[in-house]
Design a protein around this motif. Structure first.
Motif, mmCIF file in Angstrom:
data_model
loop_
_atom_site.group_PDB
_atom_site.id
_atom_site.type_symbol
_atom_site.label_atom_id
_atom_site.label_comp_id
_atom_site.label_asym_id
_atom_site.label_seq_id
_atom_site.Cartn_x
_atom_site.Cartn_y
_atom_site.Cartn_z
ATOM 1 N N VAL A 136 0.842 -1.205 0.000
ATOM 2 C CA VAL A 136 0.000 0.000 0.000
ATOM 3 C C VAL A 136 0.872 1.248 0.000
ATOM 4 N N TRP A 137 1.931 1.226 0.816
ATOM 5 C CA TRP A 137 2.825 2.377 0.877
ATOM 6 C C TRP A 137 3.497 2.625 -0.478
ATOM 7 N N ILE A 138 3.972 1.586 -1.109
ATOM 8 C CA ILE A 138 4.648 1.759 -2.405
ATOM 9 C C ILE A 138 3.685 2.374 -3.424
ATOM 10 N N TRP A 139 2.441 1.898 -3.422
ATOM 11 C CA TRP A 139 1.446 2.445 -4.350
ATOM 12 C C TRP A 139 1.202 3.924 -4.059
ATOM 13 N N LEU A 140 1.045 4.278 -2.790
ATOM 14 C CA LEU A 140 0.807 5.681 -2.427
ATOM 15 C C LEU A 140 2.010 6.554 -2.784
ATOM 16 N N ALA A 141 3.208 6.046 -2.501
ATOM 17 C CA ALA A 141 4.412 6.835 -2.770
ATOM 18 C C ALA A 141 4.579 7.117 -4.258
ATOM 19 N N LEU A 142 4.175 6.160 -5.093
ATOM 20 C CA LEU A 142 4.367 6.314 -6.534
ATOM 21 C C LEU A 142 3.195 7.005 -7.236
ATOM 22 N N ARG A 143 1.979 6.804 -6.721
ATOM 23 C CA ARG A 143 0.805 7.236 -7.467
ATOM 24 C C ARG A 143 -0.013 8.357 -6.817
ATOM 25 N N TRP A 144 0.113 8.572 -5.525
ATOM 26 C CA TRP A 144 -0.725 9.548 -4.842
ATOM 27 C C TRP A 144 -0.174 10.940 -5.092
ATOM 28 N N ASN A 145 -0.944 11.763 -5.733
ATOM 29 C CA ASN A 145 -0.483 13.098 -6.125
ATOM 30 C C ASN A 145 -0.859 14.128 -5.057
ATOM 31 N N VAL A 146 -0.098 14.133 -3.967
ATOM 32 C CA VAL A 146 -0.320 15.088 -2.878
ATOM 33 C C VAL A 146 1.022 15.646 -2.443
ATOM 34 N N ALA A 147 0.989 16.596 -1.509
ATOM 35 C CA ALA A 147 2.217 17.190 -0.993
ATOM 36 C C ALA A 147 3.104 16.122 -0.355
ATOM 37 N N ALA A 148 4.406 16.365 -0.375
ATOM 38 C CA ALA A 148 5.359 15.375 0.130
ATOM 39 C C ALA A 148 5.107 15.043 1.591
ATOM 40 N N TRP A 149 4.763 16.055 2.399
ATOM 41 C CA TRP A 149 4.574 15.785 3.817
ATOM 42 C C TRP A 149 3.363 14.883 4.054
#
Length: 521
Positions: A403-416
């Motif tokens: 889940v984390w890998i998917w969010l890190a690669l695909r979730w388009n939000v601020a870095a924080w």
């Protein structure tokens, strides 16, 4: 609240509500899922249990011996947990979990007043998910409570310095007094010195002196602190001075106590690790120190954080959680500077490495058990790691990583916000499966031996082995001495002689044995 904070985009209502509920999940999820960890959790819990056994709620004992390590407040609070839930992991850890949640919400309220609701939610997220606060707020020790009281004391100290109002100043004296009943002089040293250094940096010596020597404040402090300390001195005399004041305070700072040594740069390494996965945002905030010193509240926060790091770096005894007394201002400063992250992907390395390591912990334990690292006892305990890892452990830890890998690669939000998502996943995995698994591996045999010994109803001694949680599970004092003929003893498997003992229980590095009469050897 400054105008720049008001102009920042505000989080959606559902997200804001989820963040506000985060401390409840972080600190209470499977709170009783792991056995008590020795030495500290076992020692605090057994000392609390023995207060009920003795009917003495002014003094603490551990396996029948005086325990002068800490003042009385945390034991009283654990006694409330004991009354509500009995001698259980949940009951003994409850005060710390409540303190952790209140610590997070106090940080949120302070940030909300000065930096706006968006920054306040970010500060709350950091406080509720950083690795260090997560650990101590789920442990049956005094540290989460002290961190809460230090945060409240210094928040109110700033409110007084900011506005000149006396009410926050008087509240600060109350928090300091309760802190002194929790862990001793450090509760006076940190707020007193931080406020002194801040006022000195602005040439406001007289203002600091007027605040510190406020007669009503000092009266409140004395009313809270003096009764128990006077009672302890009257009951124990010189033994209290030698044990609490000299050994556990003076010697702890001037020398190395119980082998807890470290270099001058110990906390330079410890702070980034304790704030995982917020290490990247911490470094981003540190780049703004020079600018922050021009702003009153931010200067105050940096003075607070830096003093704690320097003070404990000079201490002879070093433990990682000491530096958490200066972590609260870092929660706030990370939140303030959360949108100033550079090299976005670089800041995702820390949470990625941590989450990637969790599924492999059982295998790592197994490799260490087969090596020459440490001693035979710890290798025997670690050897339980692979067999005790359940399908649930791998499902949750690997699923969380994916889940984390998917969010890190695909979730388009601020870095924080990505780091925050990683922090939440970290908390769920740690609380849900890792801590219960680690507890079963490292402390499960002690708990099982304690429950077995309780069932026998026979006297037991601790023989060359210090695991106070055994007494908690056995529900009886376990003297520290060699067993006599026919007597049971809890000990390490590598310390059981080849003959002369009957082994009643053996698992990992833990053994419950009976000493045979000489004629039977």
């Amino acid at each position: 609240m400054n105008s720049s904070a008001a102009s920042l985009p505000q989080p959606r209502t559902w997200l804001a509500l989820a963040i506000l509920l985060l401390p409840l999940a972080t600190f209470f999820l499977r709170l009783g899922g792991a056995p008590l960890f020795d030495v500290d959790e076992g020692a605090f819990s057994e000392a609390t249990r023995e207060m009920f056994e003795r009917g003495n709620f002014l003094s603490t004992y551990l396996n029948g011996e005086h325990r002068f390590d800490k003042p009385i407040l945390v034991y009283w609070l654990q006694a409330l947990g004991y009354l509500l839930f009995g001698p259980t992991e949940w009951g003994f850890r409850l005060p710390s979990a409540v303190a952790g949640a209140l610590w997070s919400y106090a940080t949120w309220q302070f940030a909300r007043e000065r930096f706006g609701p968006s920054t306040a939610l970010a500060a709350l997220a950091v406080a509720a998910t950083a690795l260090g606060p997560f650990a101590i707020a789920r442990a049956a020790t005094a540290d989460a409570l002290l961190n809460l009281l230090l945060a409240l004391a210094l928040f109110d100290a700033w409110r007084h310095l900011e506005s000149g109002r006396r009410t926050p100043l008087l509240r600060s004296f109350v928090w300091i007094g309760l802190g002194a009943l929790t862990k001793g002089p450090i509760a006076l040293i940190v707020p007193g010195t931080v406020s002194l250094l801040y006022c000195a940096s602005r040439g406001e010596w007289k203002r600091w002196a007027r605040a510190v020597f406020d007669p009503v404040g000092l009266a409140l402090l004395a009313a809270i602190v003096v009764p128990w300390y006077a009672a302890a001195l009257a009951i124990h005399g010189q033994a209290f001075i030698d044990g609490f004041i000299l050994k556990h305070n003076v010697e702890r700072f001037t020398g190395t106590l119980e082998g807890h040594a470290g270099s001058l740069f110990y906390y330079v390494i410890a702070v980034p690790l304790l704030l995982l996965p917020w290490t990247g945002p911490l470094f981003a905030a540190m780049r703004q120190i020079r600018c922050d010193l021009d702003t009153g509240v931010r200067r105050f926060l940096w003075v607070w954080a830096c003093f704690v790091v320097v003070f404990f770096s000079l201490s002879g005894t070093k433990l990682p959680h000491y530096v958490l007394y200066g972590s609260t201002p870092l929660f706030l400063l990370i939140a303030v500077h959360r949108n100033e992250l550079r090299r976005t992907q670089l800041h995702l390395i820390a949470p990625t490495l941590l989450l990637a390591a969790l599924p492999f912990l059982p295998l790592i334990f197994d490799v260490l058990a087969a090596s020459n690292a440490g001693n035979e006892y710890y290798r025997a305990q670690l050897a339980l790691g692979l067999p005790e890892a359940t399908p649930e452990y791998y499902l949750v830890s690997i699923g969380g990583l994916l889940v984390w890998i998917w969010l890190a690669l695909r979730w388009n939000v601020a870095a924080w916000m990505k780091v925050g998502a990683g922090a939440v996943i970290q908390v769920v995995i740690l609380a849900g499966v890792v801590v219960p698994w680690a507890g079963t591996v490292l402390q499960g045999p002690v708990k099982e031996a304690g429950l077995l010994a309780r069932k026998t109803g026979e006297p037991v001694v601790a023989w060359r082995y210090f695991a106070p949680s055994f007494s908690v599970y056995r529900q009886a004092v376990t003297p520290n001495r060699a067993p006599t003929a026919g007597e049971l003893a809890i000990t390490r498997t590598d310390r059981v002689p080849a003959s002369g003992f009957d082994i009643l229980y053996r698992k990992g590095g833990v053994a419950l044995v009976r000493k045979l009469p000489d004629s039977a050897q």
